[in-house]
Scaffold this motif. Structure first.
Motif, PDB file in Angstrom:
ATOM      1  N   HIS A   2      25.397  27.731  34.844  1.00  0.00           N
ATOM      2  CA  HIS A   2      26.485  28.361  35.601  1.00  0.00           C
ATOM      3  C   HIS A   2      27.845  27.848  35.109  1.00  0.00           C
ATOM      4  O   HIS A   2      27.946  26.765  34.543  1.00  0.00           O
ATOM      5  CB  HIS A   2      26.302  28.121  37.081  1.00  0.00           C
ATOM      6  N   SER A   5      32.812  24.533  37.952  1.00  0.00           N
ATOM      7  CA  SER A   5      33.588  24.760  39.172  1.00  0.00           C
ATOM      8  C   SER A   5      35.062  24.467  38.914  1.00  0.00           C
ATOM      9  O   SER A   5      35.425  23.881  37.894  1.00  0.00           O
ATOM     10  CB  SER A   5      33.079  23.847  40.291  1.00  0.00           C
ATOM     11  N   ARG A   6      35.896  24.868  39.838  1.00  0.00           N
ATOM     12  CA  ARG A   6      37.329  24.605  39.708  1.00  0.00           C
ATOM     13  C   ARG A   6      37.588  23.094  39.642  1.00  0.00           C
ATOM     14  O   ARG A   6      38.424  22.628  38.892  1.00  0.00           O
ATOM     15  CB  ARG A   6      38.057  25.211  40.909  1.00  0.00           C
ATOM     16  N   ARG A   7      36.852  22.337  40.434  1.00  0.00           N
ATOM     17  CA  ARG A   7      37.000  20.879  40.444  1.00  0.00           C
ATOM     18  C   ARG A   7      36.642  20.289  39.076  1.00  0.00           C
ATOM     19  O   ARG A   7      37.344  19.430  38.556  1.00  0.00           O
ATOM     20  CB  ARG A   7      36.116  20.264  41.520  1.00  0.00           C
ATOM     21  N   GLN A   8      35.566  20.774  38.452  1.00  0.00           N
ATOM     22  CA  GLN A   8      35.176  20.279  37.136  1.00  0.00           C
ATOM     23  C   GLN A   8      36.228  20.603  36.086  1.00  0.00           C
ATOM     24  O   GLN A   8      36.558  19.769  35.255  1.00  0.00           O
ATOM     25  CB  GLN A   8      33.832  20.865  36.722  1.00  0.00           C
TER      26      GLN A   8
END
Length: 172
Positions: A2, A5-8
């Motif tokens: 996938h 994420s925005r955090r990653q």
């Protein structure tokens, strides 16, 4: 797999920026390099030598296009581009080549800096960087390519050789 994420993405961006700042302040002034063949406004001898190796790897001499990514005309264009950047952005951009120069020693303990390696070893190391799939290395390769997107690919002789119409009434 996938998408991150925005955090990653934010963490990877912060890690890349931290690596650039550390490179600039930590190893930015080590080593002896040949002087540049022109009076630079932004580049130093070290950065010029690194960019010459990186440019000749990205856009080798003797290809279908004129010059190379490490030739004098391209280095002068990179210097002009960097000289016009705000100081903070210039510092970050000048740190990018240092990560490639000293990344060889940091990634593989005991190896020398990139410009001191034999040409075949330089090619191998840079090919590994190019093929890396981690986000930080991919971001660094993207930043590295920007040097030549704003210099080599903007050269009139290169655009003419590529068959691209010159923009804004520019003449050869």
């Amino acid at each position: 797999m996938h998408p991150p994420s925005r955090r990653q993405v934010l963490l990877f961006g912060a890690a890349t920026t931290a690596a650039l700042v550390a490179a600039w302040h930590g190893v930015g002034h080590l080593g002896a390099y040949p002087p540049l063949a022109f009076a630079p406004r932004a580049l130093g001898d070290k950065t010029g030598a690194i960019l010459r190796v990186l440019g000749d790897w990205l856009l080798p001499p003797g290809g279908p296009l004129p010059g190379s990514g490490g030739d004098l005309v391209t280095l002068q264009a990179i210097d002009a581009f960097l000289a016009d950047l705000p100081e903070h952005h210039r510092m970050l951009m000048l740190a990018v080549p240092l990560l490639f120069e000293h990344g060889t020693a940091l990634d593989r303990l005991g190896q020398d800096r990139l410009t001191a390696l034999p040409a075949a070893e330089q090619q191998r190391v840079l090919d590994e960087w190019f093929e890396a799939s981690d986000v930080v290395r991919c971001q660094l390769m993207t930043a590295l390519r920007m040097f030549w997107n704003t210099s080599y690919l903007e050269r009139t002789d290169v655009q003419l050789a590529m068959g691209i119409p010159l923009l804004c009434g520019r003449t050869a």
